[in-house]
Motif scaffolding. Structure first.
Motif, PDB file in Angstrom:
ATOM      1  N   ASP A   1       7.721  -3.029 -12.292  1.00 48.09           N
ATOM      2  CA  ASP A   1       7.401  -1.924 -11.388  1.00 48.09           C
ATOM      3  C   ASP A   1       6.367  -1.052 -12.100  1.00 48.09           C
ATOM      4  OD1 ASP A   1       7.490  -0.393  -9.113  1.00 48.09           O
ATOM      5  OD2 ASP A   1       9.537   0.325  -9.382  1.00 48.09           O
TER       6      ASP A   1
ATOM      7  N   GLU B   1       5.629   2.670 -11.627  1.00 50.56           N
ATOM      8  CA  GLU B   1       5.729   4.116 -11.877  1.00 50.56           C
ATOM      9  C   GLU B   1       6.124   4.430 -13.311  1.00 50.56           C
ATOM     10  OE1 GLU B   1       6.875   2.647  -9.165  1.00 50.56           O
ATOM     11  OE2 GLU B   1       6.105   3.744  -7.410  1.00 50.56           O
TER      12      GLU B   1
ATOM     13  N   MET C   1      12.611  -7.069  -5.558  1.00 52.57           N
ATOM     14  CA  MET C   1      12.261  -6.737  -6.943  1.00 52.57           C
ATOM     15  C   MET C   1      12.830  -7.724  -7.962  1.00 52.57           C
ATOM     16  SD  MET C   1      12.606  -2.559  -6.967  1.00 52.57           S
ATOM     17  CE  MET C   1      11.682  -2.297  -8.481  1.00 52.57           C
TER      18      MET C   1
ATOM     19  N   HIS D   1      11.762   3.424 -13.143  1.00 54.07           N
ATOM     20  CA  HIS D   1      11.752   4.880 -13.001  1.00 54.07           C
ATOM     21  C   HIS D   1      13.115   5.335 -12.504  1.00 54.07           C
ATOM     22  CE1 HIS D   1      11.498   3.935  -8.764  1.00 54.07           C
ATOM     23  NE2 HIS D   1      10.595   3.032  -9.105  1.00 54.07           N
TER      24      HIS D   1
ATOM     25  N   HIS E   1      12.027   7.979  -7.436  1.00 56.35           N
ATOM     26  CA  HIS E   1      12.261   7.640  -6.028  1.00 56.35           C
ATOM     27  C   HIS E   1      13.138   6.397  -5.992  1.00 56.35           C
ATOM     28  CE1 HIS E   1       9.047   4.877  -7.086  1.00 56.35           C
ATOM     29  NE2 HIS E   1       9.402   4.129  -6.062  1.00 56.35           N
TER      30      HIS E   1
ATOM     31  N   GLU F   1      16.679   2.221  -8.496  1.00 53.77           N
ATOM     32  CA  GLU F   1      16.351   0.812  -8.260  1.00 53.77           C
ATOM     33  C   GLU F   1      16.932  -0.051  -9.382  1.00 53.77           C
ATOM     34  OE1 GLU F   1      12.078   0.934  -7.843  1.00 53.77           O
ATOM     35  OE2 GLU F   1      12.249   2.299  -6.150  1.00 53.77           O
TER      36      GLU F   1
HETATM   37 ZN   LIG Z   1      10.058   1.428  -7.940  1.00 56.57          ZN
END
Ligand SMILES: [Zn+2]
Length: 281
Positions: free
Chosen positions: A12, A14, A91, A109, A120, A139
């Protein structure tokens, strides 16, 4: 010598080195063009570290936005990359075939509604909180539960310092690398890519030693609660079978397995994002 060792990297953006601002992770912007190289550097460092630690195969699954951010041409030639979107497990796609010994969450994140750089959970604006069986869910936490059903341990997590704290909750044994220290949602004290690549590479090498598939974990049933920033998004998402209103701007559903829970989650977020209007939300 030894058994064949396959590592999956869920990547990911971020939580990548140097990233602190929406334009850094928004495909098409000049800042994103620059930051995707930093992101690629983090991921490649993990690839190198896992091979240092004895991996035989490393597969990278792109997990950010449209899932086409990493620069394939800059990755170590032994690695392979799954790029693009619409994947059954999103993911953590690739974990379900019985041949993955461990997974790494690179560039992760913190959860919606919590502190952390660009925090988020799936939808950057519209989702203000997600809870799994009553526990605030990032996540990382959601996907850690998905991969546990396939007996796959999370062995490495990288992101900001608060992401590492979050990961202590769902993957205590995993190696963690903070590539930056949170200052605010849009600010962090960042370390250089040279430094973070060295840190990630040595952590991944150690993490390879933790790669042992275990018995699949049957932790269900799983109740997922989602809170949106607007009532009409909660209302729209109740067209998904099994999803019911559970409070102001909130919906809830229960699934027997995380496999089903994460797929329903994807349906809910897809419907909710289609109900977002550009100007009035
Ligand atoms: Zn993410």
């Amino acid at each position: 010598m030894g058994r064949f060792l396959k590592i999956l990297i869920s990547a990911d953006m971020e939580g990548a080195t140097g990233v602190t601002w929406p334009a850094d992770v928004l495909p098409g912007t000049p800042q994103w063009e620059r930051c995707r190289a930093l992101f690629t550097s983090d991921v490649n460092a993990a690839v190198l570290g896992f091979y240092d630690g004895g991996a035989d195969e490393v597969l990278i699954n792109e997990a950010h936005w449209s899932m086409r951010n990493l620069l394939l041409e800059r990755l170590d030639s032994r690695a392979q990359m799954l790029t693009g979107r619409h994947k059954s497990l999103s993911m953590v796609e690739g974990v379900q075939h019985g041949d993955v010994d461990a997974i790494a969450f690179v560039g992760y994140h913190t959860a919606a509604g919590t502190e952390g750089v660009l925090a988020h959970t799936y939808l950057a604006n519209s989702i203000t909180g997600v809870w799994l069986n009553g526990k605030r869910a990032s996540e990382g936490l959601l996907n850690a539960h998905v991969v546990a059903e396939y007996g796959v341990p999370v062995v490495l997590v990288t992101g900001d310092d608060l992401t590492c704290v979050d990961a202590d909750g769902y993957a205590p044994a995993a190696r963690k690398v903070a590539v930056k220290d949170h200052v605010s949602r849009y600010a962090a004290v960042c370390r250089t890519p040279e430094r973070t690549a060295a840190d990630i590479r040595s952590a991944a090498k150690e993490a390879a030693a933790l790669a042992h598939r275990h018995e699949p974990v049957d932790g269900g049933p799983f109740t997922v609660d989602l809170e949106f920033d607007a009532a009409h998004l909660a209302d729209a998402s109740t067209v998904v079978p099994g999803v019911a209103p559970s409070g102001e701007r909130r919906v809830s559903y229960t699934s027997p397995t995380m496999y089903e829970a994460i797929r329903t989650f994807k349906a809910v977020t897809t419907i909710a994002s289609s109900a977002v209007e550009e100007q009035y939300g």
